[in-house]
Design an enzyme around this catalytic site. Structure first.
Site, PDB file in Angstrom:
ATOM      1  CD  GLU A 198      32.294 -24.716  67.581  1.00 46.82           C
ATOM      2  OE1 GLU A 198      33.235 -24.519  68.365  1.00 46.82           O
ATOM      3  OE2 GLU A 198      31.766 -23.803  66.908  1.00 46.82           O
ATOM      4  CD  GLU A 388      27.913 -22.554  69.006  1.00 45.59           C
ATOM      5  OE1 GLU A 388      28.823 -21.719  68.807  1.00 45.59           O
ATOM      6  OE2 GLU A 388      28.067 -23.591  69.655  1.00 45.59           O
TER       7      GLU A 388
HETATM    8  C1  BGP Z   1      31.873 -21.694  69.484  1.00 42.89           C
HETATM    9  C2  BGP Z   1      31.531 -22.481  70.726  1.00 42.89           C
HETATM   10  C3  BGP Z   1      30.628 -21.806  71.698  1.00 42.89           C
HETATM   11  C4  BGP Z   1      30.714 -20.300  71.728  1.00 42.89           C
HETATM   12  C5  BGP Z   1      31.008 -19.656  70.387  1.00 42.89           C
HETATM   13  C6  BGP Z   1      31.374 -18.190  70.457  1.00 42.89           C
HETATM   14  O1  BGP Z   1      33.121 -22.068  68.997  1.00 42.89           O
HETATM   15  O2  BGP Z   1      30.871 -23.683  70.379  1.00 42.89           O
HETATM   16  O3  BGP Z   1      30.725 -22.428  72.931  1.00 42.89           O
HETATM   17  O4  BGP Z   1      31.301 -19.775  72.807  1.00 42.89           O
HETATM   18  O5  BGP Z   1      32.019 -20.327  69.689  1.00 42.89           O
HETATM   19  O6  BGP Z   1      32.717 -18.049  70.816  1.00 42.89           O
HETATM   20  P1  BGP Z   1      33.195 -17.070  71.942  1.00 42.89           P
HETATM   21  O7  BGP Z   1      32.413 -17.438  73.158  1.00 42.89           O
HETATM   22  O8  BGP Z   1      34.622 -17.328  72.105  1.00 42.89           O
HETATM   23  O9  BGP Z   1      32.896 -15.711  71.468  1.00 42.89           O
END
Ligand code: BGP
Length: 494
Positions: A198, A388
């Site tokens: 990201e 993701e």
């Molecule tokens: C993205 C990140 C991840 C992950 C995901 C979900 O921004 O790359 O590492 O965690 O978000 O977010 P969260 O864990 O805050 O629910």
């Protein structure tokens, strides 16, 4: 007939700092995550430190740090990364479960500080190298292709403290050494790599944090330049070491924010926001040069780029081989005041009246995924991976150790349908790695309660629990999806 190509790579994704634990084992150095406490949806996470006079303290994550401090672990504080879900010791059990679901690909990250504990050493830490070799070999046993993120929000703390991390050009040379080491070490075991997780999120902070100082925006623009150069150099090094390596950029969110209304002012604002938050980064990495609108952004923030001739050559020569991105939600932009705002990991924006929202306030918008895939493909014509996507929710485990997570199945089914539409549209989508395929620590809140997994992990927000693993209903459902190559999306648990 399944719309997915027959060699489509179905799988799941995790990141070292959110799953491994073993934060001080195997010679690993501390990282920024290791000094970050747990928060909740309403309480922020904190970063702990010691000041020059020996006083201990903490400041809110993403806010500016007090002067003359050293970030450190404080006894009695709870840091979720320290044990996480102990993937470090349980990877064999977890990989066997992924294999049972039929995974073809598994996205994970290497913790830089396991390989170079301080980030600056000349020689790598053999124990760290061995650990990831063992994980990759375990994956190979089941014909699961690793997809490796080289930096997933996880910089060696020493390098961050002493060199000011990515604010310092010197960090590029340390990163060069790190990537050279892992590309050489894992040749033949890994094919797919992502440089920075990201990467564009650095430019989203200003919309996330009220009164974000202009100096911090300038700092982010410069830091991003160093990361772009480091990423381009990594692509070049990868191809020199193994021409079969496929290296991708990893962009937060798809280009799918909407103007809240059809007022042309909203449309223009939306275009500007998309350029700034998505294409500014993706263009540099996919096209090898800054886009035409970069100068407008630099002028807006009165920013002068520090760059060398060689940097621009590196950018040109180190274009990525594929586009990958995380997709959780879409957002809305508007010039109107007093509109209801939505939640999200970065870009919150205005609330979309046509969409439903998760328990954490994130918009659920499968069409936005199809839209993003088309936008990215139209612009770059490179193979794409969705690396993701997922639903963070509160799961209840019953007395039979079962979790009936049909809401997750529902979410996933709609997003898989959207991907299949995009493939029909002609998009060259090659892989899908569902985020948090096993429950892990939330990046934004540090919670355990926000669960994404197909596999339940017995652990609570305070770190209590046996860490035992249990299959949720979605586990069996996703197995069927993979078996049928995305054709069988029925939910028989209903
Ligand atoms: C993205 C990140 C991840 C992950 C995901 C979900 O921004 O790359 O590492 O965690 O978000 O977010 P969260 O864990 O805050 O629910």
């Amino acid at each position: 007939m399944s719309k997915f190509p027959k060699d489509f790579l179905w799988g799941g994704a995790v990141a070292a700092n959110q799953c491994e634990g073993a934060y001080n084992l195997g010679g690993k150095g501390l990282t920024s995550s290791d000094v970050t406490t747990a928060g909740t949806q309403t309480n922020p996470r904190y970063i702990t430190y010691i000041d020059e006079d020996g006083n201990l303290g903490k400041y809110r994550q993403f806010e500016s740090a007090p002067k003359n401090i050293t970030r450190t672990v404080i006894e009695g504080e709870y840091y979720p990364s320290h044990v996480a879900i102990d993937f470090y010791h349980r990877y064999k059990e977890d990989i066997a479960l992924f294999a049972e679901m039929g995974f073809k690909i598994f996205r994970m990250s290497i913790a830089w500080s396991r390989i170079f504990p301080k980030g600056i050493e000349e020689k790598p830490n053999q124990e760290g190298l061995n650990y990831y070799r063992n994980v990759f070999e375990e994956l190979k046993k089941y014909n699961i292709e690793p997809l490796v993120t080289i930096q997933h929000y996880d910089v060696p703390l020493y390098l961050d403290e002493k060199l000011n991390g990515w604010n310092n050009r010197e960090t590029i040379s340390h990163f060069d050494r790190y990537v050279k080491t892992i590309f050489t070490e894992y040749k033949g075991l890994v094919k797919y790599w992502l440089t920075f997780n990201e990467i564009n999120s650095a430019l989203m902070m200003k919309d996330l944090i009220p009164n974000y100082p202009i100096s911090a925006i300038r700092q982010s623009l410069q830091l991003l330049h160093y990361q772009f150069v480091a990423s381009a150099r990594a692509v070049k090094i990868a191809h020199e070491i193994d021409p079969n390596y496929v290296v991708g950029c990893m962009i937060a969110g798809g280009p799918c924010s909407y103007p809240l209304t059809c007022d042309p002012q909203d449309v223009i604002l939306n275009q500007i926001k998309t350029q700034e938050s998505i294409y500014y980064s993706a263009d540099v990495m996919c096209r090898g040069e800054y886009p035409y609108f970069a100068k407008r952004i630099w002028n807006e923030f009165d920013f002068k780029l520090e760059a060398t001739e060689e940097d621009f050559i590196d950018l040109k020569e180190g274009k990525v081989d594929m586009v990958t991105f995380s997709y959780y939600m879409s957002t809305c932009n508007t010039t109107k005041k007093d509109v209801e705002t939505a939640g999200g990991n970065f870009s919150m924006g205005a609330k979309n009246p046509h969409l439903k929202y998760s328990e954490w306030g994130w918009a659920i918008d499968p069409d936005g995924l199809r839209y993003s895939l088309n936008e990215f493909y139209a612009r770059y014509q490179l193979p794409i991976m969705v690396v993701e996507n997922g639903l963070g929710a509160i799961d209840e485990i019953d007395e039979n150790n079962e979790v009936h997570d049909n809401y997750r199945i529902e979410y996933l089914r709609e997003h898989i349908k959207a991907m299949s539409e995009a493939i029909e549209d002609g998009v060259n989508l090659i892989a899908y790695t569902y985020w948090g395929c096993i429950d892990l620590i939330s990046a934004s809140t540090g919670e355990m309660k926000k669960r994404y997994g197909f596999i339940y992990v017995d652990k609570d927000n305070e770190g209590n629990g046996s860490l035992d693993r249990y299959k949720k209903d979605s586990f069996y459902w996703y197995k069927k999806v993979i078996e049928s190559n995305g054709k069988d999306l029925e939910d028989e648990t209903k």
